[in-house]
Design a protein around this motif. Structure first.
Motif, PDB file in Angstrom:
ATOM      1  N   LEU A  44     -32.965  14.710 -74.237  1.00  0.00           N
ATOM      2  CA  LEU A  44     -32.599  14.927 -72.844  1.00  0.00           C
ATOM      3  C   LEU A  44     -32.512  16.420 -72.520  1.00  0.00           C
ATOM      4  CD1 LEU A  44     -29.932  12.122 -72.352  1.00  0.00           C
ATOM      5  CD2 LEU A  44     -32.285  12.165 -71.474  1.00  0.00           C
ATOM      6  N   ASP A  45     -32.036  17.191 -73.467  1.00  0.00           N
ATOM      7  CA  ASP A  45     -31.981  18.645 -73.285  1.00  0.00           C
ATOM      8  C   ASP A  45     -33.378  19.191 -73.009  1.00  0.00           C
ATOM      9  OD1 ASP A  45     -30.972  21.329 -73.336  1.00  0.00           O
ATOM     10  OD2 ASP A  45     -31.433  21.461 -75.470  1.00  0.00           O
ATOM     11  N   LYS A  46     -34.326  18.809 -73.839  1.00  0.00           N
ATOM     12  CA  LYS A  46     -35.713  19.254 -73.653  1.00  0.00           C
ATOM     13  C   LYS A  46     -36.276  18.726 -72.333  1.00  0.00           C
ATOM     14  CE  LYS A  46     -40.217  19.361 -75.822  1.00  0.00           C
ATOM     15  NZ  LYS A  46     -41.034  19.005 -76.968  1.00  0.00           N
ATOM     16  N   LEU A  47     -36.015  17.466 -72.033  1.00  0.00           N
ATOM     17  CA  LEU A  47     -36.514  16.844 -70.813  1.00  0.00           C
ATOM     18  C   LEU A  47     -36.056  17.600 -69.570  1.00  0.00           C
ATOM     19  CD1 LEU A  47     -37.742  14.393 -69.193  1.00  0.00           C
ATOM     20  CD2 LEU A  47     -35.421  13.423 -69.310  1.00  0.00           C
ATOM     21  N   LEU A  48     -34.793  17.977 -69.519  1.00  0.00           N
ATOM     22  CA  LEU A  48     -34.265  18.625 -68.323  1.00  0.00           C
ATOM     23  C   LEU A  48     -34.872  20.014 -68.097  1.00  0.00           C
ATOM     24  CD1 LEU A  48     -30.533  17.509 -68.428  1.00  0.00           C
ATOM     25  CD2 LEU A  48     -32.431  16.502 -67.146  1.00  0.00           C
ATOM     26  N   TRP A  49     -35.451  20.598 -69.142  1.00  0.00           N
ATOM     27  CA  TRP A  49     -36.159  21.869 -68.984  1.00  0.00           C
ATOM     28  C   TRP A  49     -37.603  21.657 -68.557  1.00  0.00           C
ATOM     29  CZ3 TRP A  49     -33.441  25.939 -68.339  1.00  0.00           C
ATOM     30  CH2 TRP A  49     -32.280  26.161 -69.065  1.00  0.00           C
ATOM     31  N   THR A  50     -38.168  20.502 -68.911  1.00  0.00           N
ATOM     32  CA  THR A  50     -39.623  20.350 -68.782  1.00  0.00           C
ATOM     33  C   THR A  50     -40.081  19.178 -67.922  1.00  0.00           C
ATOM     34  OG1 THR A  50     -39.717  18.976 -70.771  1.00  0.00           O
ATOM     35  CG2 THR A  50     -39.969  21.358 -71.069  1.00  0.00           C
ATOM     36  N   TYR A  51     -39.190  18.437 -67.290  1.00  0.00           N
ATOM     37  CA  TYR A  51     -39.604  17.197 -66.617  1.00  0.00           C
ATOM     38  C   TYR A  51     -40.588  17.438 -65.482  1.00  0.00           C
ATOM     39  CZ  TYR A  51     -36.633  17.859 -62.539  1.00  0.00           C
ATOM     40  OH  TYR A  51     -36.068  18.327 -61.394  1.00  0.00           O
ATOM     41  N   ALA A  53     -43.310  20.686 -63.993  1.00  0.00           N
ATOM     42  CA  ALA A  53     -43.854  21.999 -64.316  1.00  0.00           C
ATOM     43  C   ALA A  53     -43.258  23.104 -63.457  1.00  0.00           C
ATOM     44  CB  ALA A  53     -45.376  21.983 -64.165  1.00  0.00           C
ATOM     45  N   GLU A  54     -42.923  22.800 -62.209  1.00  0.00           N
ATOM     46  CA  GLU A  54     -42.459  23.820 -61.274  1.00  0.00           C
ATOM     47  C   GLU A  54     -40.947  24.014 -61.269  1.00  0.00           C
ATOM     48  OE1 GLU A  54     -43.739  20.739 -59.646  1.00  0.00           O
ATOM     49  OE2 GLU A  54     -45.610  21.368 -60.549  1.00  0.00           O
ATOM     50  N   SER A  55     -40.213  23.213 -61.975  1.00  0.00           N
ATOM     51  CA  SER A  55     -38.764  23.329 -61.878  1.00  0.00           C
ATOM     52  C   SER A  55     -38.084  22.953 -63.192  1.00  0.00           C
ATOM     53  CB  SER A  55     -38.254  22.430 -60.758  1.00  0.00           C
ATOM     54  OG  SER A  55     -38.475  21.082 -61.074  1.00  0.00           O
ATOM     55  N   PHE A  56     -36.791  23.198 -63.210  1.00  0.00           N
ATOM     56  CA  PHE A  56     -35.949  22.787 -64.328  1.00  0.00           C
ATOM     57  C   PHE A  56     -34.571  22.484 -63.756  1.00  0.00           C
ATOM     58  CE2 PHE A  56     -34.785  27.124 -63.812  1.00  0.00           C
ATOM     59  CZ  PHE A  56     -33.461  27.205 -64.203  1.00  0.00           C
ATOM     60  N   LEU A  57     -33.780  21.797 -64.510  1.00  0.00           N
ATOM     61  CA  LEU A  57     -32.408  21.522 -64.105  1.00  0.00           C
ATOM     62  C   LEU A  57     -31.479  22.377 -64.964  1.00  0.00           C
ATOM     63  CD1 LEU A  57     -32.756  17.692 -63.760  1.00  0.00           C
ATOM     64  CD2 LEU A  57     -32.121  19.260 -61.926  1.00  0.00           C
ATOM     65  N   PRO A  58     -30.686  23.236 -64.353  1.00  0.00           N
ATOM     66  CA  PRO A  58     -29.772  24.073 -65.127  1.00  0.00           C
ATOM     67  C   PRO A  58     -28.773  23.192 -65.872  1.00  0.00           C
ATOM     68  CG  PRO A  58     -29.267  24.219 -62.792  1.00  0.00           C
ATOM     69  CD  PRO A  58     -30.511  23.402 -62.915  1.00  0.00           C
ATOM     70  N   HIS A  59     -28.702  23.388 -67.168  1.00  0.00           N
ATOM     71  CA  HIS A  59     -27.847  22.534 -67.981  1.00  0.00           C
ATOM     72  C   HIS A  59     -27.594  23.194 -69.333  1.00  0.00           C
ATOM     73  CE1 HIS A  59     -31.758  21.666 -69.674  1.00  0.00           C
ATOM     74  NE2 HIS A  59     -31.118  21.205 -70.746  1.00  0.00           N
ATOM     75  N   GLY A  60     -26.729  22.570 -70.094  1.00  0.00           N
ATOM     76  CA  GLY A  60     -26.453  23.020 -71.451  1.00  0.00           C
ATOM     77  C   GLY A  60     -25.887  21.879 -72.266  1.00  0.00           C
ATOM     78  N   GLN A  61     -25.722  22.147 -73.542  1.00  0.00           N
ATOM     79  CA  GLN A  61     -25.114  21.169 -74.438  1.00  0.00           C
ATOM     80  C   GLN A  61     -23.699  21.611 -74.762  1.00  0.00           C
ATOM     81  OE1 GLN A  61     -26.902  18.756 -77.137  1.00  0.00           O
ATOM     82  NE2 GLN A  61     -28.954  19.621 -77.023  1.00  0.00           N
ATOM     83  N   ALA A  62     -22.892  20.677 -75.218  1.00  0.00           N
ATOM     84  CA  ALA A  62     -21.521  20.993 -75.603  1.00  0.00           C
ATOM     85  C   ALA A  62     -21.531  22.186 -76.543  1.00  0.00           C
ATOM     86  CB  ALA A  62     -20.874  19.791 -76.268  1.00  0.00           C
ATOM     87  N   GLY A  63     -20.637  23.128 -76.282  1.00  0.00           N
ATOM     88  CA  GLY A  63     -20.549  24.325 -77.106  1.00  0.00           C
ATOM     89  C   GLY A  63     -21.356  25.494 -76.584  1.00  0.00           C
ATOM     90  N   GLU A  64     -22.057  25.301 -75.459  1.00  0.00           N
ATOM     91  CA  GLU A  64     -22.908  26.358 -74.889  1.00  0.00           C
ATOM     92  C   GLU A  64     -22.377  26.786 -73.522  1.00  0.00           C
ATOM     93  OE1 GLU A  64     -26.791  24.629 -74.579  1.00  0.00           O
ATOM     94  OE2 GLU A  64     -27.099  24.596 -76.747  1.00  0.00           O
ATOM     95  N   GLY A  65     -21.293  27.532 -73.489  1.00  0.00           N
ATOM     96  CA  GLY A  65     -20.751  27.970 -72.210  1.00  0.00           C
ATOM     97  C   GLY A  65     -20.463  26.810 -71.285  1.00  0.00           C
ATOM     98  N   GLU A  66     -19.790  25.819 -71.805  1.00  0.00           N
ATOM     99  CA  GLU A  66     -19.598  24.537 -71.131  1.00  0.00           C
ATOM    100  C   GLU A  66     -19.113  24.646 -69.688  1.00  0.00           C
ATOM    101  OE1 GLU A  66     -16.870  22.727 -73.802  1.00  0.00           O
ATOM    102  OE2 GLU A  66     -18.445  22.047 -75.147  1.00  0.00           O
TER     103      GLU A  66
END
Length: 145
Positions: A44-51, A53-66
């Motif tokens: 899901l982390d990878k998906l939210l960056w690449t779903y 081509a023109e956009s991404f969803l700003p997100h992170g995983q637990a432990g990454e500036g939550e």
């Protein structure tokens, strides 16, 4: 509090979840995405960056500036990003989701029995509104209950 049950019959979670994220963020909200599976969270982390081509969803995983993450992927229901919306991505209902304003419970045929039990368990809960969404043969979401 609103619980939306999404029965994934035509489109997989990978096609549905990014749209939910977009809607929550467009409304000024934050989203907590919960999955026990390390592998699913990584996908899901990878998906939210690449779903798209023109956009991404700003997100992170637990432990990454939550606290700064508008969308946060976690293993348990703990809103370190101050989200008021929670997506249960692994098909497992968690009572802790009731502490949010809105819960999105995604499940497929493998988890339908558990989803039915959760639906019934929420029937008489004070202040809980339930919606059951199912995809038609064209992949469009239809409110079934």
């Amino acid at each position: 509090m609103q619980v939306d049950f999404y029965h994934l019959t035509q489109a997989p979670l990978d096609r549905v979840l990014p749209r939910i994220c977009e809607r929550v963020l467009a409304g000024g909200g934050r989203l907590l995405i919960v999955s026990e599976s390390d592998d699913q969270r990584a996908r899901l982390d990878k998906l939210l960056w690449t779903y798209e081509a023109e956009s991404f969803l700003p997100h992170g995983q637990a432990g990454e500036g939550e606290a700064d993450q508008p969308v946060l992927l976690v293993a348990d229901v703990r809103a370190a990003n101050h989200a008021r919306n929670v997506a249960l991505a692994d098909g497992i209902w968690r009572e802790e989701a009731l502490a949010f304003d809105r819960a999105f419970h995604f499940f497929d045929e493998d988890r339908i029995g558990e989803a039915r039990a959760a639906w019934k368990g929420l029937a008489d809960r004070e202040g809980v509104t339930r919606n059951y969404w199912k995809q038609d043969e064209n992949g469009r979401w239809q409110k079934a209950a």
